[in-house]
Scaffold this motif. Structure first.
Motif, short mmCIF file in Angstrom:
data_model
loop_
_atom_site.label_atom_id
_atom_site.label_comp_id
_atom_site.label_asym_id
_atom_site.label_seq_id
_atom_site.Cartn_x
_atom_site.Cartn_y
_atom_site.Cartn_z
N LYS A 10 0.83 -1.21 0.00
CA LYS A 10 0.00 0.00 0.00
C LYS A 10 0.87 1.26 0.00
O LYS A 10 0.58 2.23 -0.71
N VAL A 27 1.09 4.20 -3.16
CA VAL A 27 0.83 5.64 -3.10
C VAL A 27 2.11 6.43 -3.38
O VAL A 27 2.06 7.50 -4.01
N ALA A 57 -4.11 7.11 2.31
CA ALA A 57 -3.51 5.79 2.12
C ALA A 57 -2.95 5.23 3.42
O ALA A 57 -3.12 4.04 3.72
#
Length: 281
Positions: free
Chosen positions: A28, A32, A268
């Motif tokens: 993740k 981002v 995020a």
């Protein structure tokens, strides 16, 4: 001498979630980072991206994520030390991150700054740390204090005109020492260092405003202060000898991009907060 906490106090300090937030998954985080860095490259704003990313992670209290950001930006493959870029480039980026984190103390305080600077230092390789500046250049002395205060006052005026005097007096009314502390802190920490590019990690006037926007936007619920520093970035376009990146960052489009990118990173890295908090009940 008190060597141990009383048991009741020790237990009390374990409550109310005293630990920092863990980093999101690397998948993740890298997603981002990749997405927002690619946007920054299209805008020739990679330094701005690195500064705002550092400050956003610091403010959301993800110290280990600051270390992951360092590895991401200094290696072709964040998981492979062998893919690290040249020492000069890595030291440049590490110095920018370290300076951005230091300036964050003005907006979000000492504790989070300590934690994230520690997260960064823990990620640095020995040769990189050895190449970073070790001597302090911000110590206040009778010989430097006047220039420091003048630098702080000039930055204050640059950010807050045409309301600089009114705001100065307003904050002075809150506590007689408050505004003097702010001016000295602006001169010591927030303003660009006098030697410009000769000083390792030095942030430009525009990048200093990016620090303010990233920390205050990520912190939330400090709208008046955020608005002031958004104006501060927009006013940075009036500085002399702007480089191309600072011209973009201080433009209407660039300032909007800074705010939106901070939001994207915050979303995020904080998306797992609610489930984590629920699990601790």
């Amino acid at each position: 001498m008190v060597k141990h906490l009383p048991p009741a106090v020790k237990h009390l300090l374990t409550l109310r979630n005293p630990e920092v937030w863990p980093s999101p998954s690397l998948g993740k985080l890298h997603s981002v980072f990749n997405r927002t860095l690619n946007e920054a490259k299209q805008r020739n704003a990679e330094n701005g991206w690195l500064v705002l990313s550092t400050c956003t992670l610091l403010t959301t209290n993800r110290p280990s994520s600051v270390g992951h950001l360092y590895r991401f930006i200094t290696r072709s493959d964040p998981n492979s030390l062998e893919s690290r870029k040249s020492l000069a480039e890595v030291v440049y980026k590490a110095a920018l991150m370290r300076e951005a984190a230091l300036k964050s103390v003005i907006f979000v305080g000492v504790p989070r700054t300590i934690l994230s600077l520690t997260g960064l230092k823990d990620a640095l390789e020995e040769d990189v740390y050895a190449a970073l500046r070790k001597n302090s250049i911000r110590e206040a002395t009778p010989q430097t204090i006047e220039a420091t205060v003048a630098r702080g006052q000039a930055l204050w005026n640059s950010i807050y005109q045409p309301h600089a005097v009114k705001l100065y007096n307003k904050l002075g009314d809150l506590h007689p020492d408050f505004i003097r502390f702010i001016i000295q802190a602006y001169g010591t920490v927030l303003s660009p260092l006098p030697r410009g590019d000769l000083e390792q990690g030095n942030l430009t006037r525009a990048l200093g405003s990016v620090v303010g926007i990233a920390t205050l936007r990520a912190e939330g619920r400090v709208g008046p202060q955020l608005i002031s520093h958004v104006f501060g970035l927009l006013k940075a376009r009036n500085e002399e000898n702007l480089n191309d990146e600072d011209k973009y960052l201080s433009s209407d489009e660039g300032t909007e991009w800074v705010v939106r990118t901070v939001d994207e990173i915050v979303d995020a890295v904080t998306s797992e907060e609610a489930p984590l908090a629920k699990g601790k009940l």
